[in-house]
Design a protein around this motif. Structure first.
Motif, PDB file in Angstrom:
ATOM      1  N   PRO A 138      73.706-120.890  49.901  1.00  0.00           N
ATOM      2  CA  PRO A 138      73.326-121.113  51.301  1.00  0.00           C
ATOM      3  C   PRO A 138      72.354-122.277  51.461  1.00  0.00           C
ATOM      4  CG  PRO A 138      72.342-119.071  50.433  1.00  0.00           C
ATOM      5  CD  PRO A 138      73.256-119.588  49.379  1.00  0.00           C
ATOM      6  N   GLU A 139      71.548-122.522  50.427  1.00  0.00           N
ATOM      7  CA  GLU A 139      70.621-123.671  50.477  1.00  0.00           C
ATOM      8  C   GLU A 139      70.739-124.486  49.195  1.00  0.00           C
ATOM      9  OE1 GLU A 139      66.718-122.040  51.311  1.00  0.00           O
ATOM     10  OE2 GLU A 139      67.684-121.056  53.023  1.00  0.00           O
ATOM     11  N   GLU A 181      83.297-122.829  55.148  1.00  0.00           N
ATOM     12  CA  GLU A 181      83.445-122.729  56.614  1.00  0.00           C
ATOM     13  C   GLU A 181      83.455-121.267  57.057  1.00  0.00           C
ATOM     14  OE1 GLU A 181      83.275-124.986  59.011  1.00  0.00           O
ATOM     15  OE2 GLU A 181      82.693-126.193  57.261  1.00  0.00           O
ATOM     16  N   ILE A 186      82.199-118.676  55.480  1.00  0.00           N
ATOM     17  CA  ILE A 186      80.871-118.072  55.265  1.00  0.00           C
ATOM     18  C   ILE A 186      79.977-118.393  56.459  1.00  0.00           C
ATOM     19  CG2 ILE A 186      78.768-118.226  53.847  1.00  0.00           C
ATOM     20  CD1 ILE A 186      80.648-118.572  51.370  1.00  0.00           C
ATOM     21  N   LYS A 187      80.062-119.637  56.931  1.00  0.00           N
ATOM     22  CA  LYS A 187      79.251-120.049  58.093  1.00  0.00           C
ATOM     23  C   LYS A 187      79.701-119.303  59.342  1.00  0.00           C
ATOM     24  CE  LYS A 187      78.153-124.765  56.820  1.00  0.00           C
ATOM     25  NZ  LYS A 187      78.913-126.012  56.861  1.00  0.00           N
ATOM     26  N   LYS A 205      81.302-116.428  59.639  1.00  0.00           N
ATOM     27  CA  LYS A 205      81.199-114.957  59.605  1.00  0.00           C
ATOM     28  C   LYS A 205      79.808-114.523  59.145  1.00  0.00           C
ATOM     29  CE  LYS A 205      85.759-114.637  60.109  1.00  0.00           C
ATOM     30  NZ  LYS A 205      86.512-113.912  61.102  1.00  0.00           N
ATOM     31  N   LYS A 206      78.824-115.288  59.433  1.00  0.00           N
ATOM     32  CA  LYS A 206      77.434-115.056  58.999  1.00  0.00           C
ATOM     33  C   LYS A 206      77.057-113.575  58.870  1.00  0.00           C
ATOM     34  CE  LYS A 206      73.474-118.044  59.990  1.00  0.00           C
ATOM     35  NZ  LYS A 206      73.242-118.257  58.622  1.00  0.00           N
ATOM     36  N   ASN A 207      76.464-113.224  57.750  1.00  0.00           N
ATOM     37  CA  ASN A 207      75.990-111.851  57.487  1.00  0.00           C
ATOM     38  C   ASN A 207      77.099-110.796  57.609  1.00  0.00           C
ATOM     39  OD1 ASN A 207      73.540-113.164  57.339  1.00  0.00           O
ATOM     40  ND2 ASN A 207      72.934-112.591  59.413  1.00  0.00           N
ATOM     41  N   ASN A 243      74.513-115.113  50.003  1.00  0.00           N
ATOM     42  CA  ASN A 243      74.758-115.571  51.380  1.00  0.00           C
ATOM     43  C   ASN A 243      74.553-114.447  52.401  1.00  0.00           C
ATOM     44  OD1 ASN A 243      75.788-118.479  51.778  1.00  0.00           O
ATOM     45  ND2 ASN A 243      76.817-117.820  49.907  1.00  0.00           N
ATOM     46  N   ASN A 244      73.985-113.343  51.913  1.00  0.00           N
ATOM     47  CA  ASN A 244      73.645-112.225  52.797  1.00  0.00           C
ATOM     48  C   ASN A 244      74.850-111.467  53.352  1.00  0.00           C
ATOM     49  OD1 ASN A 244      71.448-110.747  53.574  1.00  0.00           O
ATOM     50  ND2 ASN A 244      71.357-111.664  55.621  1.00  0.00           N
ATOM     51  N   PHE A 245      75.942-111.483  52.609  1.00  0.00           N
ATOM     52  CA  PHE A 245      77.090-110.661  53.004  1.00  0.00           C
ATOM     53  C   PHE A 245      76.934-109.262  52.415  1.00  0.00           C
ATOM     54  CE2 PHE A 245      78.860-114.406  54.603  1.00  0.00           C
ATOM     55  CZ  PHE A 245      80.052-114.121  55.259  1.00  0.00           C
ATOM     56  N   ASP A 267      85.286-109.205  56.677  1.00  0.00           N
ATOM     57  CA  ASP A 267      85.442-110.455  57.417  1.00  0.00           C
ATOM     58  C   ASP A 267      86.096-111.491  56.520  1.00  0.00           C
ATOM     59  OD1 ASP A 267      83.956-109.813  59.920  1.00  0.00           O
ATOM     60  OD2 ASP A 267      82.405-109.358  58.441  1.00  0.00           O
TER      61      ASP A 267
END
Ligand code: FAD
Length: 432
Positions: free
Chosen positions: A57-58, A156, A158-159, A161-163, A185-187, A251
């Motif tokens: 994510p970063e 794309e 991941i962005k 479907k955030k969390n 990525n906090n999934f 997701d």
């Protein structure tokens, strides 16, 4: 359509192609002599990054940062490097026909490429659930990971479907690395695999228990002993139907159920063995002037006196270098030593990092602290056959410790007692 001719053509633009190009440059190649033909849009890069830092994510890895040969501590070869050397990078070009008799490759758009010497470096493709006829497996929420385009699609999603929720199908390398990175990525992550433990082709039950425990501690849910048998998608995402009757919401579904070497273009034209293109210890096939390297090659593993195919990055690099050295030596009427490879695999996920050297056959001993709840777990395993260590695995080793386990696996250090080995653990390798 235009026809181009090159002295050397590498078919495929992945890891092996990049390392082959560097070796050609080292050995001396004139401008215009060498071409790399790839269906990918970018110059050769270190593929393992795609399931690791590319998805962070970063501080995510992006090209040109991970072009070959940075993965082995070498110089980075951006597209300009190829241009400077006069090596032609023919990108976005899929070869759909290979005629080894007339030494001609034909692209999807009809362009022809002639060569004097061909190196086949087409790598592998993913096995898809649709290959097994799994219902709904062509849904847009289902992702695979082989090439940078696949990774971009996943980034794309991941962005978008955030969390969200992710289901990871498969408990091998890709499954383990992807589960970790989706969690980072906090999934909300669930892994599903049919085997009794993860990475069963390499891990012992003892090794796997550590990783499964560690992943559970990180919040990854693991469902073992069943498979995904169908998918129903609607506007809210995917319902993943398992064979045991459970249904999981997702997701994003990422599938990592293995690969298949891309040998199709050469069927019937070149000898195959164990699913790959058969080569000798110089990566020569049975067809004159045709070499095969990396994932597609089935080669003599001298150490074990057996023909093997290896789908790992270290072998892709080294086999490519060996083939180019052999080509150059034969042009000068010289010989080189046969390939003498010690298998080496590695993986990284969360703050873990393991390395394995040798062969995973025979009795095993587990040593060190393999408690997933420990603040700093560090452990390993040896494989012992005919009274000698043939394989060694180490989690969280230092560079020197990893060198030590590689050495015992290479020289096949004799072992007097398994109890002693369990007690001494890593010290046994470090004192050799
Ligand atoms: P590849 O690197 O796959 O290159 C093949 C190239 O050929 C590609 O560019 C492809 O587009 C091109 N191509 C294929 N067919 C055609 C055609 N008909 N026309 C034109 N071009 C074509 N190994 C490890 O040891 N450790 C790891 O941590 C690790 N992580 C990995 C993570 C991921 C996501 C993946 C996919 C693999 C990983 N591997 C890892 C395995 C390693 O990356 C491969 O073994 C290695 O890339 C093989 O190199 P190769 O050159 O044979 O094939």
């Amino acid at each position: 359509m235009a026809e181009k001719h090159f002295k050397y053509v590498v078919l495929g633009g992945g890891v092996a192609a990049g390392y082959a190009a560097r070796e050609f440059a080292k050995q001396g190649v004139k401008p215009g002599e060498l071409a790399i033909i790839s269906k990918e849009a970018v110059a050769p890069y270190e593929r393992p990054a795609l399931s690791k830092a590319y998805l962070f994510p970063e501080g995510a890895a992006r090209l040109p940062g991970f072009h070959v040969c940075v993965g082995s501590g070498g110089e980075r070869l951006p597209p300009e490097w190829y241009a400077e050397k006069g090596i032609e990078l023919i990108l976005n070009t899929e070869i759909v026909k290979a005629d080894l008799a007339s030494k001609t490759l034909t692209s999807a758009s009809g362009a022809s490429f002639k060569y004097d010497i061909l190196i086949i470096a087409t790598g592998s493709t993913v096995i898809r659930l649709s290959d097994f006829g799994v219902q709904g497996a062509d849904s847009k929420n289902i992702f695979y990971l082989r090439e940078i385009d696949d990774a971009d699609k996943l980034v794309e999603a991941i962005k978008a479907k955030k969390n969200g929720k992710a289901v990871i199908v498969g408990g091998g390398y890709i499954g383990l690395e992807l589960s970790a990175v989706m969690k980072i990525n906090n999934f909300d992550v669930t892994m599903v695999y049919p085997e009794p433990w993860c990475m069963p082709r390499l891990f012992t039950a003892g090794i796997a228990a550590f990783y499964e425990g560690y992943y559970a501690k990180k919040g990854v849910k693991i469902i073992k002993g069943t498979v995904a048998v169908g998918f129903d998608s609607d506007a809210n995402g995917e319902a993943v139907k398992l064979k045991d009757g459970r249904v999981l919401d997702a997701d994003i579904v990422v599938v990592g159920v293995g690969g298949r070497p891309l040998t199709k273009l050469f069927k019937g034209q070149v000898e195959e063995e164990k699913g790959g293109i058969k080569t000798d210890g110089f990566f020569r096939t049975n067809v004159p002037d045709v070499y095969a390297v990396g994932d597609v090659a089935t080669f003599p593993m001298k150490l074990y006196n057996e023909m093997r195919r290896v789908e790992h990055v270290d072998h892709a690099r080294k086999s490519a270098e060996q083939a180019v050295k052999a080509i150059k030596a034969s042009e000068e009427g010289k010989t080189i030593d046969e390939y003498d490879y010690l298998p080496y695999f590695y993986s990284r996920s969360f703050d873990l990092s393991w390395q394995f050297y040798g062969d995973n056959v025979g009795d095993t001993v587990l040593f060190g602290d393999s408690d997933p709840a420990s603040p700093k777990p560090k452990f390993g395993s040896y494989w012992i056959k005919d009274g000698k260590i043939v394989g060694a695995f180490l989690e969280s080793g230092t560079p020197d410790e990893n060198k030590a386990i590689a050495k015992v696996a290479r020289i096949q250090t004799p072992v007097e007692s398994l109890d002693q080995l369990t007690k001494e653990g890593l010290t046994f390798a470090c004192k050799i």
